[in-house]
Design a protein around this motif. Structure first.
Motif, PDB file in Angstrom:
ATOM      1  N   PHE A   1      14.885  -0.390  -1.144  1.00 52.79           N
ATOM      2  CA  PHE A   1      14.485   0.128   0.157  1.00 52.79           C
ATOM      3  C   PHE A   1      15.305   1.025   0.995  1.00 52.79           C
ATOM      4  O   PHE A   1      16.649   1.055   0.488  1.00 52.79           O
ATOM      5  CB  PHE A   1      13.937  -0.967   1.187  1.00 52.79           C
TER       6      PHE A   1
ATOM      7  N   ALA B   1       7.741  -7.148   0.437  1.00 62.39           N
ATOM      8  CA  ALA B   1       8.709  -7.921   0.020  1.00 62.39           C
ATOM      9  C   ALA B   1       8.706  -9.073   0.955  1.00 62.39           C
ATOM     10  O   ALA B   1       8.827  -8.856   2.444  1.00 62.39           O
ATOM     11  CB  ALA B   1       9.984  -6.943   0.268  1.00 62.39           C
TER      12      ALA B   1
ATOM     13  N   GLY C   1      11.117  -6.162   6.627  1.00 55.82           N
ATOM     14  CA  GLY C   1      10.723  -4.878   6.941  1.00 55.82           C
ATOM     15  C   GLY C   1       9.767  -4.509   7.999  1.00 55.82           C
ATOM     16  O   GLY C   1       9.108  -5.495   8.076  1.00 55.82           O
TER      17      GLY C   1
ATOM     18  N   ARG D   1      17.738  -7.584   7.279  1.00 57.19           N
ATOM     19  CA  ARG D   1      18.351  -5.995   6.693  1.00 57.19           C
ATOM     20  C   ARG D   1      19.162  -5.363   7.542  1.00 57.19           C
ATOM     21  O   ARG D   1      19.029  -4.162   7.641  1.00 57.19           O
ATOM     22  CB  ARG D   1      16.998  -5.263   5.991  1.00 57.19           C
TER      23      ARG D   1
ATOM     24  N   THR E   1      13.412  -5.306  -5.313  1.00 58.54           N
ATOM     25  CA  THR E   1      12.873  -4.538  -4.322  1.00 58.54           C
ATOM     26  C   THR E   1      13.823  -3.560  -4.317  1.00 58.54           C
ATOM     27  O   THR E   1      15.014  -3.862  -4.090  1.00 58.54           O
ATOM     28  CB  THR E   1      12.602  -4.919  -2.982  1.00 58.54           C
TER      29      THR E   1
ATOM     30  N   TYR F   1      15.718   2.967   4.910  1.00 60.48           N
ATOM     31  CA  TYR F   1      15.280   2.962   6.318  1.00 60.48           C
ATOM     32  C   TYR F   1      15.751   4.261   6.943  1.00 60.48           C
ATOM     33  O   TYR F   1      17.159   4.226   6.789  1.00 60.48           O
ATOM     34  CB  TYR F   1      15.888   1.651   7.021  1.00 60.48           C
TER      35      TYR F   1
ATOM     36  N   ALA G   1      10.474   2.934   6.977  1.00 61.05           N
ATOM     37  CA  ALA G   1      10.778   2.292   5.787  1.00 61.05           C
ATOM     38  C   ALA G   1      10.069   2.853   4.296  1.00 61.05           C
ATOM     39  O   ALA G   1       8.923   3.064   4.414  1.00 61.05           O
ATOM     40  CB  ALA G   1      10.922   0.824   5.854  1.00 61.05           C
ATOM     41  N   TYR G   2      10.948   2.933   3.437  1.00 56.27           N
ATOM     42  CA  TYR G   2      10.540   3.226   2.213  1.00 56.27           C
ATOM     43  C   TYR G   2      10.776   2.343   1.224  1.00 56.27           C
ATOM     44  O   TYR G   2      12.219   2.044   1.088  1.00 56.27           O
ATOM     45  CB  TYR G   2      11.135   4.887   1.779  1.00 56.27           C
ATOM     46  N   GLU G   3       9.926   1.905   0.402  1.00 52.35           N
ATOM     47  CA  GLU G   3      10.230   0.687  -0.276  1.00 52.35           C
ATOM     48  C   GLU G   3       9.295   0.568  -1.505  1.00 52.35           C
ATOM     49  O   GLU G   3       8.218   1.056  -1.680  1.00 52.35           O
ATOM     50  CB  GLU G   3      10.029  -0.598   0.435  1.00 52.35           C
TER      51      GLU G   3
ATOM     52  N   ASP H   1      20.155   1.239   3.425  1.00 49.83           N
ATOM     53  CA  ASP H   1      19.512   1.303   1.802  1.00 49.83           C
ATOM     54  C   ASP H   1      19.944  -0.137   1.126  1.00 49.83           C
ATOM     55  O   ASP H   1      20.904  -0.798   1.632  1.00 49.83           O
ATOM     56  CB  ASP H   1      20.469   2.546   1.063  1.00 49.83           C
TER      57      ASP H   1
ATOM     58  N   ALA I   1      12.453   5.497  -5.834  1.00 46.77           N
ATOM     59  CA  ALA I   1      12.218   3.993  -5.502  1.00 46.77           C
ATOM     60  C   ALA I   1      10.835   3.565  -6.599  1.00 46.77           C
ATOM     61  O   ALA I   1      10.800   2.451  -6.992  1.00 46.77           O
ATOM     62  CB  ALA I   1      11.703   3.800  -4.138  1.00 46.77           C
TER      63      ALA I   1
END
Length: 745
Positions: A551, A51, A136, A91, A549, A553, A531-533, A583, A10
């Motif tokens: 991401f 985001a 997010g 999302r 972005t 989760y 969450a990875y973003e 994703d 990411a």
């Protein structure tokens, strides 16, 4: 290790935010950037490592966005539909429980004040400075019920000048939306603003059974007034007070028979996933309510509140207090689904919240915020269904009180370790208490015709006592890095979100009379999300902006709600799905190849699916008497894999004024709406929605006149579907057209 690899990928890819549109002058810089408060302090959108989308008040007006459901056309991976209030999905993360004991997964705020009841959210949407949508989990600075994200509506504050404006729209279905605002500067330090709004339109439903003699009334007839006062004796001190009152009336039915949209429906637990056949009805055929109605439906609700924000700056330290009190009363008569079964709802609610923040800033490398938050909501409701289980009976849920309470402590710090390179860390501790006292009952009367014609009360039979209380707590956190490069901002973060658990109807065995549920059946657990973003916000040139972005989760304990007969009659049951994964990639660009002409483009990919979820159902052919349905790999509701937006804006000078031509097409791929109680997987095929307008703006923007068309394709989009005794389909707006105009004084 997989999470670490994803986070590294990411950081390298660094893909999406969202488009920024024309903003109010008070919120924009000379470069056209917008000032936002996503981090609870003011910052430029292009320099905010989150985001998010920010839409200014003028752009909302020019785009004809008059209610929150229309925001999804401007915000990626956002869905807002009407159910029991507003249901917000960001999302793929959502909540379907709009009852007094349920909580949304996305926090809806007005001027930073959390609005707990989704039924109160739509009437806040007028005289707006801007809307900020944070995608997010926002579990550090916002905390309560922000697993999916935050929608913060900021109303126009009083200004130290005297003026007024009026904006009005008239469109199809006799739709009228009009706002008038007057701003008065009483002195150099005191200013007032009063704004009033009327929002009404006819129902989209077509009465296909005139023989019942009931008819379909105006869908909504809302009136709201807001009074604001600002006291600012110096640049270091300000006090903002805002009071509002709304009347919500109308006949808000929006359900039609499932057969309008689908055939070949297969329901019940099974290992296969046969979808009903989508009939693709015309916009007219899909809107016909052919079933007889049991009574005229209406709502007569009021909502009122008072909030205050105090800011005091002492050098590099700013103290902020944000407090509020709100009350709501609801009276609603309805027919369940698209059936003649009548029901009525009475409810009263109040909520209060208090937040105290201390922010340290200045020109140094360190920025710090610490604070505390308190929230409490209390309600009493009575929901009854007429003649469902026996003649002259009312099956229902008298509940009083239902209480929710939250206490939180939080802190976040950002440190610039090198020029343009910053690290951010934050943590929040949340403690939640939830309780309710009530019952599930069957009342017998001498006669029951409908909600308006009830005879003499005879006897009450109590099926079960609804008595539950539980506390929950969680530590959520955020860690991020961002770099202000020559091209623009690059950022990456890991953040967590949390939504408290709750309880279903009933009480635990041994805890009182009519208590027959185990703790596992009565209570459900919190839902959590990590969450990875990573993303970027680039200004390639004055003519080209590009945001992106990517991401991932990890989503655990999803709270899923469905209607079942677990209470002796229909009631809502919530349970925890095991896990889900999300994703996605969000990309958007604004291109201005020549003066007076701009193009906006957006492309979004979303893979929101169950990871492990296998609910059980009764099956006499099984050796155990039960089987399970494996949802692993199936998409979460209202989560199309692909969506895109393409729009163009062209300005033609006309003397000292201008004519603006604008067109936009927003498209979404197919998605599912699952009836979890009956395991029916309704498919909404992919669709597009095109909006176009032509606007004349007078010199100095003193007034404007516009013509518009929305949903040019006239697509009816399924927003909710269910089968069973009260099965129905709800749908979004058909094609509408009209005119809008406004003037400033």
């Amino acid at each position: 290790m997989k999470k670490l690899r994803f986070a590294c990928l990411a950081s390298v890819l660094a893909l999406a935010a969202t488009p920024v549109f024309a903003q109010d002058a008070s919120d924009t810089t000379d470069s056209g950037d917008i000032v936002v408060t996503a981090n609870r302090t003011s910052s430029l959108l292009s320099k905010t490592p989150i985001a998010m989308t920010a839409v200014g008040g003028d752009d909302l007006i020019q785009s004809g966005i008059t209610n929150p459901t229309q925001l999804e056309e401007s915000v990626p991976n956002l869905s807002i539909v009407r159910g029991n209030g507003l249901q917000i999905t960001i999302r793929g993360v959502t909540s379907t429980d709009g009852t007094e004991k349920g909580d949304p997964s996305a926090a809806f705020m007005l001027n930073g004040i959390y609005l707990a009841r989704p039924q109160s959210q739509e009437v806040s949407f007028f005289d707006i400075e801007r809307v900020e949508v944070l995608r997010g989990p926002q579990g550090t600075l916002y905390g309560r019920n922000s697993t999916a994200g935050v929608i913060n509506v900021i109303s126009v504050q009083p200004k130290f000048e005297t003026g007024a404006r009026v904006d009005a729209t008239y469109g199809s279905f006799d739709a009228i939306n009009a706002t008038a605002a007057i701003n008065l500067a009483a002195s150099d330090s005191i200013a007032f603003r009063v704004a009033a709004n009327i929002d009404q339109r006819d129902s989209y439903l077509i009465d296909g059974n005139a023989a019942d003699g009931i008819g379909i009334g105006k869908f909504k007839d809302n009136k709201t007034v807001r009074l604001s006062a600002l006291f600012k004796p110096s640049s270091d001190f300000s006090l903002l007070l805002v009071g509002d009152y709304s009347w919500q009336k109308g006949s808000p039915s929006n359900g039609v028979p499932v057969s309008n949209f689908y055939s070949n429906i297969v329901s019940g637990g099974r290992q296969t996933y046969e979808r009903p056949t989508y009939l693709d009805p015309s916009a007219k055929a899909g809107r016909v309510l052919s079933n007889p109605q049991g009574q005229y439906t209406f709502r007569d609700n009021t909502d009122r509140g008072l909030m205050g924000e105090l800011n005091y700056t002492m050098g590099n330290v700013t103290l902020t207090y944000l407090g509020s009190y709100r009350e709501s009363d609801r009276k609603e008569f309805s027919n369940l689904g698209a059936t003649p079964v009548t029901a009525d709802f009475y409810g009263s609610y109040w909520q209060t919240s208090h937040e105290l923040r201390l922010a340290y800033g200045g020109d140094g490398p360190l920025q710090v915020q610490v604070g505390g938050y308190y929230f409490k909501e209390k309600s009493g409701i009575a929901f009854f269904i007429n003649n469902l289980l026996a003649p002259n009976s009312r099956f229902g849920f008298p509940q009083k009180p239902t209480i929710a309470e939250n206490k939180s402590l939080f802190g976040q710090a950002t440190y610039e370790i090198a020029t343009g390179l910053k690290l951010t860390g934050g943590v929040r501790y949340s403690s939640d208490l939830k309780s309710r006292v009530g019952a599930t009952v069957l009342d017998i009367y001498s006669s029951v015709v409908d909600s308006s014609n009830i005879g003499t009360f005879i006897v009450r039979n109590t099926f079960q006592t609804n008595n539950a209380k539980r506390t929950f707590s969680k530590v959520t956190w955020r860690a991020g890095i961002d770099y202000d490069s020559p091209l623009g901002l690059v950022f990456a973060s890991v953040s967590t979100g949390y939504k408290a658990g709750g309880f279903n109807d009933g009480c635990e065995t041994g805890k009182g009379p009519n208590c027959a549920l185990s703790a596992s059946d009565l209570y459900y657990d919190p839902e959590t999300l990590t969450a990875y973003e990573a993303g970027f916000k680039f200004k390639i040139s004055p003519e080209f902006r590009l945001n992106g972005t990517v991401f991932h989760y990890d989503y655990s304990g999803l709270q899923l709600s469905a209607v079942s007969n677990a209470c002796g009659g229909p009631c809502q049951v919530t349970s925890n799905a095991a896990k889900a994964k999300v994703d996605g990639v969000e990309l958007d660009a604004v291109i201005q190849p020549i003066d007076n002409f701009s193009v906006r483009l957006a492309l979004n990919y979303l893979d929101a699916r169950y990871d492990t979820f296998a609910p059980t159902y009764a099956d006499a052919t099984s050796s155990t008497g039960f089987r399970s349905v494996n949802f692993a790999g199936r998409a979460l509701n209202r989560s199309p894999k692909w969506s895109w937006v393409a729009g163009a804006n062209y300005t033609i000078p006309v003397g000292d004024g201008k004519v603006v031509l604008d067109v936009q097409t927003a498209a979404r791929g197919q998605y599912e709406v699952t009836d979890l109680a009956n395991y029916v997987y309704f498919l909404q095929p992919g669709f597009s929605k095109t909006d176009a307008s032509i606007t004349y703006n007078a010199p100095n923007d003193r007034f404007y006149v516009a013509g518009f068309v929305e949903n040019l394709e006239n697509n009816l989009v399924v927003t909710g579907a269910g089968v069973g005794a009260f099965g129905s389909v709800t749908f979004s707006d058909p094609r509408t057209f009209g005119v809008r105009a406004g003037v400033k004084f």
